[in-house]
Scaffold this active site. Structure first.
Site, PDB file in Angstrom:
ATOM      1  N   HIS A 127       0.728  -1.143  -0.345  1.00 15.29           N
ATOM      2  CA  HIS A 127      -0.154   0.016  -0.252  1.00 15.29           C
ATOM      3  C   HIS A 127       0.948   0.870  -0.280  1.00 15.29           C
ATOM      4  O   HIS A 127       0.283   2.468  -0.506  1.00 15.29           O
ATOM      5  CB  HIS A 127      -0.846   0.298   1.403  1.00 15.29           C
ATOM      6  CG  HIS A 127      -2.265   0.772   1.238  1.00 15.29           C
ATOM      7  ND1 HIS A 127      -2.297   1.804   0.172  1.00 15.29           N
ATOM      8  CD2 HIS A 127      -3.493   0.567   1.796  1.00 15.29           C
ATOM      9  CE1 HIS A 127      -3.409   2.399   0.105  1.00 15.29           C
ATOM     10  NE2 HIS A 127      -4.234   1.463   1.395  1.00 15.29           N
ATOM     11  N   TYR A 164     -14.582   6.007   8.144  1.00 13.05           N
ATOM     12  CA  TYR A 164     -13.518   6.733   7.409  1.00 13.05           C
ATOM     13  C   TYR A 164     -14.361   6.091   6.415  1.00 13.05           C
ATOM     14  O   TYR A 164     -14.595   5.001   6.045  1.00 13.05           O
ATOM     15  CB  TYR A 164     -12.248   5.916   7.415  1.00 13.05           C
ATOM     16  CG  TYR A 164     -11.077   6.107   6.562  1.00 13.05           C
ATOM     17  CD1 TYR A 164     -10.332   7.059   7.239  1.00 13.05           C
ATOM     18  CD2 TYR A 164     -10.957   5.948   6.012  1.00 13.05           C
ATOM     19  CE1 TYR A 164      -9.035   7.570   6.952  1.00 13.05           C
ATOM     20  CE2 TYR A 164      -9.979   6.263   4.902  1.00 13.05           C
ATOM     21  CZ  TYR A 164      -8.575   7.052   5.683  1.00 13.05           C
ATOM     22  OH  TYR A 164      -7.965   7.865   4.476  1.00 13.05           O
ATOM     23  N   THR A 181      -5.097  10.816  -0.473  1.00 13.26           N
ATOM     24  CA  THR A 181      -6.736  10.703   0.137  1.00 13.26           C
ATOM     25  C   THR A 181      -6.885  11.763   1.066  1.00 13.26           C
ATOM     26  O   THR A 181      -5.737  12.241   1.531  1.00 13.26           O
ATOM     27  CB  THR A 181      -6.459   9.313   0.490  1.00 13.26           C
ATOM     28  OG1 THR A 181      -5.857   9.165   1.400  1.00 13.26           O
ATOM     29  CG2 THR A 181      -6.584   8.434   0.038  1.00 13.26           C
TER      30      THR A 181
END
Length: 773
Positions: A474, A590, A603
């Site tokens: 990630h 979230y 993001t």
């Protein structure tokens, strides 16, 4: 299987008559072709750098400006060089070597070029100003005002007339704006209002006010300085502190997965599926290297940042004691394949070209036919990448950075990507849909904990029955970037590359193709003990994952749009209702939103649990009238869309607070407010995986080519992780994760609540639950 063919460029023997050189022309030819490929790539990058540097300028535009300038000077009978060489002649005797006419021509070309560059600079500046306006997001859906029409026309004009390359707009994108401390405090206090009692909220107000008046302005000053100096004031710290400094396992906790088609099975042959898709992935990498991938454009006009694509391939996360790092190679001509505990290096280029799908299939067949046993410690070696980072860093430094271990580890870490030929079978089974999909998701998320190299940017996994998927690290990029690659690979596989009737890749392999090379390891017993410890920890983590997938086909985006509601807002409200029914309480939620409208944006968080969403949920659970429920649903949906727009345009809450916290740590000044905010757990973590290249899939003609989407592990020990993908007009896939060890969660129960919440909400609109045709 025999060891890989080792091509030797030359051999020599020493005899009575001297030294006898024996040259291998084939080996020298391959060396020449490899060097040619490398120089071609360097030239392409150099050319792309120039084209991106002058965008939106172009060669025809340059000639037009130059001809116009010189023609004007000739018509007006003025010096096009503006006396440049006259002034230069005072220092350099130019007139000795060039006639006056030549001086005027050369000077005119130089001034014209400068004019062209000035025009480009002005166009970029104007375009950056235009892209800094986000009023287009706030207009009524379906309505186009004259102001918006004018803005779109201007954006298209200043974006240039030629087809943009991947990075053409990078220098024209605005910087991420820095919100004021006051605005962030207001938005934060509003976001936690439904989660706190009156007394708790009053206490948070006091903490926020104290922070806003005292420490906040000082921290904000440093952030302002960074926002002026750096391209993006968030992204580098986000990568470092959220991803690379984490010392826990990245398997389950950070890595995510992407699935295959839901209903289509192009071939049952494992090697053939690997052949086609590896070839498709490498074609994508070739386009990426040449910057021929078109940048993602909202409404086909508004460009998004492309910086995250840079490290998609040839990238590996490297463990460290205090922090990890990301190693990216400019090029890699091989992959590493794992099968039944063995590692194989497979070259993907031969004769100066990329291997064809049938040739890659042949290489995979050679690996599958290999009957050799794993070397001691080799089978479970990758468990080190699944466990805690510090033991992995210690083991890597002590045992894997010398001799044959270093050579083999370099082959893995410098590979284009990692491939696993899995010896299990996974796919959607219509007769057992729940268990088959749940098992499939867990296999992609963690596998056996030692058969994926979790540090690689991309793990491509092909199962024994031909089903496939990805596991991605990630830190280097977010899911939409990997999704873009995966959409390309899925569209290429059955539709453009295809298979023969018996399931093999099309074509014939090269007769002299060198085989895969088995990697050699010498893993000492001390390292094997560390591997076993990491494997034990990873298995406990993997066994605790409770995964559940729902292909929700009762209705889809088409029917939601009939309700004149945002599909994303509708789903988020359904998640809030489902969570309340599941736990009888609200929680901090979230939802990931992208900030790629800004340069190097990643993001931002949308805090989906709002005062308005809670009012709607209470109305649903308290049996209010249908009209009241519908009114509150629409109100909550509009609020959610407003929060999403704020996050996308750089006016979110959490990235600003995160950066303020980082500055406070650098300054050594603790903030009770920031400490409390940053320690709040996200017990419902959600993310939509957008389908970005809808033109690649004709779902009306080929409904079997719907994808399953992807998912991630639970963020909180007693919370849920929910990823969802909206497919076409009639399908929404939910990927739910939680932990078996939690007494509060159950992924299957939560999935049932989501399904019921979706149906109950649609009933409020009194529509037929059939999508429009």
């Amino acid at each position: 299987m025999a060891e890989a063919h080792q091509a030797v460029a030359f051999q020599f023997t020493v005899g009575p008559d001297g030294i006898d050189l024996q040259l291998s022309h084939e080996a020298l030819r391959q060396v020449y072709l490899s060097g040619l490929h490398s120089w071609k790539k360097k030239f392409i990058r150099f050319k792309n750098g120039i084209l991106n540097g002058v965008y939106p300028g172009s060669a025809p535009g340059f000639m037009l400006v130059l001809a116009g300038y010189l023609g004007r000077a000739h018509y007006l009978k003025v010096d096009p060089s503006l006396g440049l060489f006259v002034k230069l002649d005072n220092f350099v005797p130019v007139s000795r070597y060039m006639s006056a006419q030549k001086q005027m021509l050369v000077g005119g070309v130089m001034v014209g070029t400068g004019l062209w560059i000035a025009i480009i600079f002005c166009m970029r500046t104007v375009l950056k100003g235009l892209l800094s306006w986000h009023g287009w997001m706030y207009g009524a859906r379906g309505k186009m005002t004259w102001k918006l029409q004018l803005w779109l026309v201007l954006v298209k004009i200043f974006s240039g007339m030629q087809t943009p390359m991947l990075n053409s707009f990078q220098t024209s994108l605005p910087h991420l704006p820095l919100p004021s401390v006051k605005d962030t405090m207001i938005r934060y206090l509003e976001s936690v209002r439904p989660l706190l009692s009156d007394e708790e909220h009053q206490r948070m107000q006091s903490l926020a006010l104290d922070f806003e008046k005292n420490l906040g302005p000082k921290l904000q000053w440093y952030l302002k300085l960074k926002s002026w100096w750096a391209t993006n004031y968030v992204s580098d710290w986000w990568e470092e502190f959220i991803y690379l400094r984490g010392r826990g396992p990245i398997m389950v906790n950070s890595n995510y997965y992407v699935m295959d088609f839901l209903y289509a099975f192009p071939t049952h042959l494992q090697a053939a599926r690997a052949g086609n898709v590896i070839h498709a992935i490498m074609l994508y990498r070739g386009k990426l290297d040449r910057a021929q991938i078109k940048p993602l454009m909202l409404q086909n006009t508004i460009p998004m940042c492309s910086s995250q694509y840079e490290r998609m391939f040839n990238t590996s996360r490297i463990p460290g004691i205090e922090t990890d790092s990301v190693q990216h190679m400019s090029d890699s001509r091989h992959i590493v394949v794992y099968h039944r505990g063995r590692y194989f290096k497979v070259w993907l280029f031969y004769d100066g070209r990329l291997l064809l799908p049938r040739e890659i299939e042949h290489q995979m067949e050679r690996i599958l036919a290999d009957t050799s046993e794993p070397q001691p410690g080799e089978e479970t070696l990758a468990a080190l990448t699944a466990g805690d980072r510090v033991p992995w860093a210690c083991a890597r430094s002590a045992y894997l950075r010398h001799g044959k271990n270093k050579k083999s580890l370099d082959a893995v870490e410098k590979a284009a990507f990692f491939v696993t030929l899995d010896d299990t079978e996974q796919r959607y089974d219509p007769e057992n849909p729940v268990e088959s999909l749940d098992r499939y998701a867990k296999s992609l998320l963690h596998g056996k904990c030692y058969d994926r190299w979790f540090d690689k940017s991309i793990n491509f996994i092909v199962f024994k029955n031909g089903t496939m998927g990805l596991n991605a690290e990630h830190s280097w990029a977010d899911a939409p970037i990997v999704g873009h690659l995966w959409e390309h690979a899925l569209s290429m596989d059955p539709l453009k590359l295809g298979y023969t009737k018996d399931g093999h890749c099309k074509g014939e392999p090269h007769p002299n193709l060198p085989g895969p090379q088995r990697l050699q390891w010498n893993i000492p017993s001390e390292c094997q003990t560390m591997i076993a410890n990491s494997l034990s920890l990873a298995k406990a983590l993997a066994d605790d994952v409770d995964s559940h997938i729902i292909p929700f086909s009762d209705f889809g985006k088409g029917l939601i749009k009939q309700c004149k509601t945002s599909p994303d807002a509708f789903i988020q409200l359904a998640l809030q209702l489902a969570h309340y029914r599941d736990k009888r309480k609200f929680c901090l939620t979230y939802e990931a939103s992208m900030t790629r409208l800004f340069r190097e944006g990643r993001t931002e968080t949308v805090r989906s649990c709002s005062v308005e969403s809670c009012a709607f949920v209470h109305a649903m659970t308290n049996n209010e009238t249908r009209e009241e429920k519908l009114r509150l649903l629409i109100q909550a949906s509009e609020k959610h869309q407003q929060m999403y727009r704020m996050a996308m345009t750089g006016h979110g809450i959490d990235r600003h607070l995160f950066c303020l916290y980082v500055v406070s740590k650098y300054l050594g000044q603790d903030s009770p407010f920031l400490k409390e905010v940053l320690s709040e757990p996200w017990k419902l973590s959600t993310s939509q995986t957008p389908l970005q290249q809808v033109e690649l899939f004709d779902l009306a003609r080929h409904p079997e080519f719907v994808t399953s989407g992807g998912g991630f592990g639970p963020v909180a020990d007693d919370g849920y992780g929910v990823a969802y993908v909206i497919i076409g007009e009639k399908l929404i896939n939910f990927h739910i994760s939680s932990k078996h060890s939690s007494l509060e969660t159950d992924s299957h129960r939560f999935g049932n609540n989501i399904r019921q919440a979706m149906l109950d909400m649609l009933d409020l609109f009194q529509l037929d639950k059939r999508d429009p045709k």
